[in-house]
Motif scaffolding. Structure first.
Motif, PDB file in Angstrom:
ATOM      1  N   ASN A 163       1.786  -9.609   3.568  1.00  0.00           N
ATOM      2  CA  ASN A 163       1.153  -9.539   2.242  1.00  0.00           C
ATOM      3  C   ASN A 163       1.401 -10.767   1.374  1.00  0.00           C
ATOM      4  O   ASN A 163       1.083 -10.782   0.188  1.00  0.00           O
ATOM      5  CB  ASN A 163       1.527  -8.236   1.511  1.00  0.00           C
ATOM      6  N   ASP A 200       0.870  -1.188   0.000  1.00  0.00           N
ATOM      7  CA  ASP A 200       0.000   0.000   0.000  1.00  0.00           C
ATOM      8  C   ASP A 200       0.904   1.234   0.000  1.00  0.00           C
ATOM      9  O   ASP A 200       2.136   1.121  -0.070  1.00  0.00           O
ATOM     10  CB  ASP A 200      -0.940  -0.012   1.211  1.00  0.00           C
ATOM     11  N   GLU A 201       0.289   2.415   0.114  1.00  0.00           N
ATOM     12  CA  GLU A 201       1.080   3.644  -0.012  1.00  0.00           C
ATOM     13  C   GLU A 201       2.189   3.735   1.047  1.00  0.00           C
ATOM     14  O   GLU A 201       3.319   4.086   0.747  1.00  0.00           O
ATOM     15  CB  GLU A 201       0.154   4.854   0.084  1.00  0.00           C
TER      16      GLU A 201
END
Lengths: 333, 333
Positions: free
Chosen positions: A288, A257-258
């Protein structure tokens, strides 16, 4: 094969089955790494080549030749040549690594090491071509000189890809096909060609060697993040510190993600690494699924190798090579 | 041959006579130093191989093949292979030199340079073996792989001999036969073998190449002390500063009185070099005839090379190779 044999590791079983051949390879390695004109050469090679190691690549050459019914002795030359190419590559890699570890160590000593590593590596390359030329088999020479070029291309490509967060899985596989799998596949292919095996067998053994090499490198790259957990690892985190874009990192970046992307950008692209970053990287890759996917990729390559082997006529040696594909990924368990 | 031709340098005359061949060699060099898989490789090789240089070694291969009546195109492969081996050697020498110049320069940049030099050198070695394998001539492969091993032995022997005042002329010649003359002699020998020349011609051309290479290196080592006087030299005194036992120094030490020996011991063995030492070394070598004897040695080797050439059937090319022996020592005048 007895039950006792079944209990030992596949690599050991193969080594036992090929013991006479491998002893002859060792003798040849000892003879050819010597140098009458420059006595310093064997001093440097002795601890590398002489120390033994797993001899995985020369064993593949000998096994492939035997599997295809070879009855001469030139497979020993090829096996020694393959080991020399591998050792030369290690020596030259050391030049790079020693440069990195140079801080705080006496420069003169390191200079001498660099010189020796470069020149003795060159010597082993030259000796490997002499060994191949002895076989008088031009196709084998072609396979192994091509492999030598591809190995170097893979390493140069790795230089360009380092620290580059845009590195794709495609580029990663190009790198490891070069730096690792090319010599594995040349080892099996050259053994088969030397034996005059039919083209389908040559191709099957080449592909087996390539898949085994890819699996081997993916496992290596995964263990660089995992081996600490498995209490094996003196080198855990080396690739992280050197900002290498290996498969676990490439997968982790793709899934990030960011916040995750900002982390990878800082530690890999900018090289700004702080206390606890390696642990955080591991957490991210765990969370992840990057580690699990990398593991699955390694197992997949081992399976592909085994599938190609299955196309060869059944034999005890074939079964051992089949086991060897398990052995390569067994380091993950 | 016109009088005009006589006025140009022998090297230029040979280059002109072999212009078509050398153009084909250049094309092959350009093609084979490229790499689809690692675009950084041609960047690094371009300024080295592409810049041209004298191309002395590949020219010897082409000349030897033509002299023996070769009419194929594989002499271009051999010539390119010889140039690649030479360039790879230069690249790897750079690693050592760059390490020495490292003080005060940014480490990351130097690291990158070292890596590139080592890996691209390896790539050119591998490419040279591919080029040779293309010729399908096993004896040629044997000559050039032997030469590659001997080159490295010479360089390693040079490492051991450096800073050692007991280095003899015999050791010096062993070093330069390896690091320089081996590739010169392999260049001419391989050209002759490729042509299927009679054994006497092969041997004469091999010996010519070797003598030419020895003369070339002795001249180089002498110019390292003289080129300043001849206003050529950006590198005068390099060997002195690096404490290399080259022929002028070996001869000077052999002829030195007690005071002279103490001087050489301080500057070469202990490496304690001060302002004015190079000039004093030159005075000593001038006074005791070491420079003049080294010059005579170089001329002697050029003569030996010419004597071997004289055993070949007369031809324009043979005359040019004869002139080339003059050209190599002409740098001394």
């Amino acid at each position: 094969m007895s039950l006792d044999d079944k209990a030992v590791k596949p690599h050991d079983r193969l080594a036992k089955a090929l013991a006479d051949d491998m002893a002859a390879v060792d003798v040849l390695i000892g003879e050819r790494m010597a140098s009458e004109n420059a006595p310093r050469i064997p001093e440097v090679t002795a601890h590398l080549v002489g120390a033994g190691g797993k001899r995985l690549r020369p064993m593949l050459t000998v096994a492939a030749a035997r599997l295809c019914g070879y009855e001469g002795t030139f497979h020993h030359n090829l096996a020694a040549a393959v080991e020399f190419i591998h050792t030369a590559t290690l020596l030259h890699d050391d030049v790079v690594d020693e440069s990195r570890q140079r801080r705080g160590r006496p420069t003169a000593n390191l200079l001498w090491d660099n010189k020796s590593s470069v020149l003795v590596g060159d010597y082993l390359f030259a000796r490997s071509f002499q060994l191949m030329t002895d076989t008088q088999n031009l196709r084998v020479l072609s396979i192994l000189s091509n492999a030598s070029a591809i190995i170097t291309e893979g390493e140069v490509l790795q230089l360009s890809a380092a620290e580059d967060m845009k590195t794709s899985e495609e580029t990663y596989y190009k790198v490891i096909r070069g730096k690792t799998a090319a010599l594995f596949s040349a080892s099996t292919e050259a053994g088969a060609v030397l034996s005059g095996a039919p083209e389908t067998q040559v191709e099957a053994l080449r592909d087996y060697g390539e898949a085994l090499g890819i699996a081997f490198q993916v496992v290596d790259d995964l263990l660089d993040y995992l081996s600490d957990a498995a209490t094996m690892g003196k080198n855990v985190g080396d690739d992280f510190r050197e900002r290498k874009l290996t498969l676990p990192v490439i997968k982790a970046i793709a899934k990030a993600d960011e916040e995750g992307r900002a982390f990878w950008k800082r530690v890999i692209e900018k090289g700004d690494q702080r206390e606890g970053d390696l642990e955080h990287a591991l957490e991210l890759m765990q969370a992840n699924g990057a580690l699990e996917e990398t593991r699955a990729a390694a197992l997949g390559w081992a399976d592909r190798g085994r599938a190609r082997l299955a196309e060869l006529p059944g034999s005890e040696l074939r079964d051992m090579l089949d086991d060897l594909a398990d052995y390569v990924v067994a380091r993950l368990r």
